[in-house]
Structure formats: structure tokens, C-alpha cells
Design a protein around this motif. Structure first.
Motif, PDB file in Angstrom:
ATOM      1  N   ASP A   8       0.828  -1.196   0.000  1.00 28.63           N
ATOM      2  CA  ASP A   8       0.000   0.000   0.000  1.00 28.63           C
ATOM      3  C   ASP A   8       0.863   1.247   0.000  1.00 28.63           C
ATOM      4  OD1 ASP A   8      -2.561  -1.435   2.134  1.00 28.63           O
ATOM      5  OD2 ASP A   8      -2.230  -1.535  -0.022  1.00 28.63           O
ATOM      6  N   VAL A  11       2.188   1.847  -3.478  1.00 23.46           N
ATOM      7  CA  VAL A  11       1.108   2.318  -4.336  1.00 23.46           C
ATOM      8  C   VAL A  11       0.866   3.799  -4.105  1.00 23.46           C
ATOM      9  CG1 VAL A  11      -1.370   2.146  -4.788  1.00 23.46           C
ATOM     10  CG2 VAL A  11      -0.003   0.066  -4.523  1.00 23.46           C
ATOM     11  N   HIS A  12       0.830   4.205  -2.813  1.00 20.84           N
ATOM     12  CA  HIS A  12       0.619   5.610  -2.483  1.00 20.84           C
ATOM     13  C   HIS A  12       1.720   6.474  -3.059  1.00 20.84           C
ATOM     14  CE1 HIS A  12      -0.464   9.183  -0.211  1.00 20.84           C
ATOM     15  NE2 HIS A  12       0.785   9.255   0.197  1.00 20.84           N
ATOM     16  N   ASN A  15       1.348   6.913  -6.843  1.00 21.37           N
ATOM     17  CA  ASN A  15       0.308   7.868  -7.193  1.00 21.37           C
ATOM     18  C   ASN A  15       0.772   9.295  -6.907  1.00 21.37           C
ATOM     19  OD1 ASN A  15      -1.471   5.946  -8.074  1.00 21.37           O
ATOM     20  ND2 ASN A  15      -2.388   5.642  -6.054  1.00 21.37           N
ATOM     21  N   ARG A  79      -2.914  -2.609  -9.418  1.00 17.27           N
ATOM     22  CA  ARG A  79      -3.588  -1.801  -8.417  1.00 17.27           C
ATOM     23  C   ARG A  79      -3.192  -0.337  -8.484  1.00 17.27           C
ATOM     24  NH1 ARG A  79      -3.540  -2.783  -1.853  1.00 17.27           N
ATOM     25  NH2 ARG A  79      -4.735  -0.929  -1.288  1.00 17.27           N
ATOM     26  N   SER A  80      -1.911  -0.061  -8.731  1.00 20.45           N
ATOM     27  CA  SER A  80      -1.460   1.327  -8.764  1.00 20.45           C
ATOM     28  C   SER A  80      -2.116   2.090  -9.908  1.00 20.45           C
ATOM     29  CB  SER A  80       0.064   1.390  -8.894  1.00 20.45           C
ATOM     30  OG  SER A  80       0.500   0.820 -10.116  1.00 20.45           O
ATOM     31  N   ASP A  83      -5.881   2.592  -9.086  1.00 22.41           N
ATOM     32  CA  ASP A  83      -6.081   3.661  -8.103  1.00 22.41           C
ATOM     33  C   ASP A  83      -5.926   5.035  -8.742  1.00 22.41           C
ATOM     34  OD1 ASP A  83      -6.561   1.830  -6.138  1.00 22.41           O
ATOM     35  OD2 ASP A  83      -4.597   1.983  -5.188  1.00 22.41           O
ATOM     36  N   LYS A  86      -8.984   5.775 -10.724  1.00 20.85           N
ATOM     37  CA  LYS A  86     -10.095   6.104  -9.837  1.00 20.85           C
ATOM     38  C   LYS A  86      -9.990   7.540  -9.348  1.00 20.85           C
ATOM     39  CE  LYS A  86     -12.440   4.554  -5.631  1.00 20.85           C
ATOM     40  NZ  LYS A  86     -12.428   3.553  -4.523  1.00 20.85           N
ATOM     41  N   ASP A  87      -8.770   7.951  -8.999  1.00 13.79           N
ATOM     42  CA  ASP A  87      -8.569   9.315  -8.523  1.00 13.79           C
ATOM     43  C   ASP A  87      -8.954  10.339  -9.596  1.00 13.79           C
ATOM     44  OD1 ASP A  87      -7.653   8.329  -6.140  1.00 13.79           O
ATOM     45  OD2 ASP A  87      -5.526   8.557  -6.624  1.00 13.79           O
TER      46      ASP A  87
END
Length: 334
Positions: A8, A11-12, A15, A79-80, A83, A86-87
Motif C-alpha cells: 500500500d 502504491v501511495h 500515485n 492496483r497502482s 487507483d 479512480k482518482d
């Protein structure tokens, strides 16, 4: 099934890097520092007409190609990327063209066109970029490797029918590298690769096709078909069930239901290691004008591996070639 690695936290950070894309003057400054570092990176850019084998975040791809819908569908399983979409409230159809650059490669058989994809408007940092390796399958593309690195090179050696891959990261005046090898489903970092495996595969067996399919319900198999001496074929199949009981049940009630079993005993020890399951040799009767198939089955807990051919000697020859590699996989999984 997909090699979508990362926590996680990573990933953060990926982004965040996307949101804080460097301004042009900053990018130029970074590019100058990359060029200084690259003197130690030993990255060779191909200028001939063959497909590109080495990729670096410092240089444009030699022959970039546009990403089709099938490739984008595979990428959004990361996933990255999902995400970030989605943002920004994006769909597959509205993914910006400047998010990625891609190049067509052949990881294995020439009939399959694979992709190396690098992030441009996404997953881009000071010394690393996001790289995704997409393998072509009958169902489309799937991610078999995802990593953040400075450069990526397709090697001449191969494992399980697909080229090995080396990644590199120059830092502190040195270059650190990792080797990724295909385990039958995805690329794994520093996967053991016995010297006898690749050399014998390349000398005796040549890859023909690689395919995936459904054994039952949501259980998938991976099959590689190889061409041996006298152009006879041998197939190597790996299936992973939810449990050892399910694997044994499928072997007994489906795979061997019509077969004549010749031998069935515990797998012999390999070198100094333990027995790694059950070894079954059986013959499947001919169907219509076909020939009987000799099949060798290894049952290793929830994993079932098969080698089969109309030529019994090819089956046992393939066992000698592939067994060391599968034993290395077994040890790595433990």
C-alpha cells in the motif's frame, strides 16, 4: 496470478509521483544527471532493424506502438494504475495517451507478440519508472511482470519458454541488478535456475506454443509445447488446485480415469533433497487415428505437473531436462 507487486505504501508513493510530475526544466536537470549515471549503467540501445531488447527510462523506445484495448485491460488490473484511474475518474477508453509508452517484443514463440510497457505520465520518479511486461494469451494480454526500475533488458537465456529479464538501478556510482525468470505463471525475482535447465532446453527442446486454460471451475493450467528431436512434440503442463485433496481427486478421477497405469510410487529424491510428491507413469489409449499417449504425472501437494507425448522416450528425456528446474521451484516455494 498476475505479477502485480507492491505494498500500500508503494502504491501511495507511485500515485504521489504521478500527481507531482516534474516540470520541464526539472526533467531536463534530471535527464542530465541520468546521462552521467548511465556511463556506469552499460545500457546498449539497438539501432538495427531487430526488435528492441534493452529499455531505459532515459531514452525513448526505438519503435513505440500504441496500446490497444486488450493491453489497457491488462494494465488496469495493476492496483497502482487502477487507483490512479479512480482518482482521476478515468475509464479504459479515457486513459491519456501520454501515460505509457510500449514496444512489441517476443518473450517466447515468434507467433506471440508481447509488450514491454513503461510509465511516462504515471509511475515516474527521479531514478525509476514503472515497467510492465505483458504476455499475449488467447484471451488477450496478462501482466507477467510489474516492477519499478531504471532499466530493463530481455536476456538471451530463457526459463519455461520465456526470456529471462534483468533490471538495473544505478545509484551511488554503482549499478544494482536483479534477474527475473518465468515460473510458468509470472516472472519471479532471483528464481533459482539450475545450469542444466536452460542449456539442455535450448539444445534439445525448442518452444512451440504456450497456452492457458481451465481444468475445472476456477482452476487454471499452463501448458508449454516443445519440439524435440525428429520434430516430435512433448507438452509440459502445470495445474494448481486449492488443496492437495482436490489435486489427488482430479488426477484419479479425471486424468487417469481411462489410462493404464504402469508405475505409481513416491517421487525419487533429487540430489540431496527430499521426495517431492508422487510419480505416476501411465498410457492413454489412442483416440480414432491418433497414437497412444505416454503421460508422466508429478503430484506435489496442490500442484500437478504433467509431461506427455506419443513418444515414451521423449517423455523421460523431458523429465531429465525439466525436473531440476521444477525441483528448484519447489525449494523456492518452501
Amino acid at each position: 496470478m498476475l505479477a502485480t507487486q507492491g505494498t500500500d505504501e508503494s502504491v501511495h508513493s507511485m500515485n504521489l509521483v504521478r500527481v507531482m510530475s516534474p516540470k520541464p526544466w526539472i526533467f531536463n536537470l534530471l535527464l542530465i544527471s541520468f546521462l552521467v549515471i548511465s556511463a556506469n549503467a552499460q545500457i546498449t540501445q539497438k539501432t538495427d532493424n531487430t526488435e528492441q531488447m534493452s529499455f531505459s527510462m532515459e531514452f525513448p523506445f526505438d519503435r513505440p506502438v500504441a496500446l490497444g484495448e486488450a493491453a489497457k485491460k491488462a494494465l488496469v488490473t495493476d492496483r497502482s494504475i487502477a487507483d490512479a484511474m479512480k482518482d482521476d475518474q478515468l475509464s479504459i477508453e479515457t486513459i491519456p495517451k501520454d501515460w505509457f509508452t510500449a514496444s512489441e517484443v517476443h518473450l517466447g514463440p515468434k507467433g506471440e507478440t508481447d509488450l514491454v510497457v513503461m510509465g511516462l505520465g504515471i509511475s515516474l520518479g527521479p531514478y525509476i519508472a514503472g515497467f510492465w511486461v505483458l504476455r499475449q494469451t488467447p484471451q488477450g494480454y496478462e501482466i507477467v511482470m510489474a516492477t519499478d526500475t531504471h532499466d530493463l533488458t530481455l536476456l538471451d537465456t530463457s526459463t519455461n519458454g520465456l526470456r529471462d529479464i534483468e533490471t538495473g538501478l544505478p545509484t551511488g556510482g554503482q549499478r544494482y541488478s536483479d534477474t527475473y525468470r518465468f515460473d510458468g505463471r509470472a516472472y519471479q525475482k532471483n528464481l533459482p535456475n539450475p545450469a542444466s535447465s536452460d542449456s539442455e532446453e535450448q539444445r534439445i527442446f525448442k518452444p512451440k506454443t504456450i497456452a492457458d486454460g481451465v481444468v475445472k471451475d476456477d482452476v487454471w493450467f499452463h501448458r508449454g509445447t516443445w519440439i524435440g528431436p525428429n520434430k516430435k512434440e512433448v507438452s509440459v503442463v502445470t495445474s494448481k488446485f486449492k488443496s492437495s485433496d482436490e489435486a489427488v481427486k482430479w488426477v484419479n478421477e479425471t486424468l487417469l480415469k481411462k489410462a493404464k497405469i504402469n508405475t505409481r510410487k513416491p517421487m525419487a529424491q533429487f540430489k540431496d533433497g527430499p521426495a517431492i510428491g508422487e510419480r505416476i507413469v501411465a498410457v492413454l489409449p489412442a483416440e480414432q487415428q491418433g497414437e497412444p499417449l505416454t503421460i508422466l504425472v508429478w503430484a506435489e501437494g496442490p500442484t500437478v505437473r504433467e509431461i506427455y507425448s506419443v513418444s515414451p522416450e521423449f517423455v523421460f528425456l523431458a523429465e531429465k531436462v525439466f525436473l531440476p528446474h521444477y525441483y528448484a521451484l519447489f525449494q523456492a516455494e518452501k
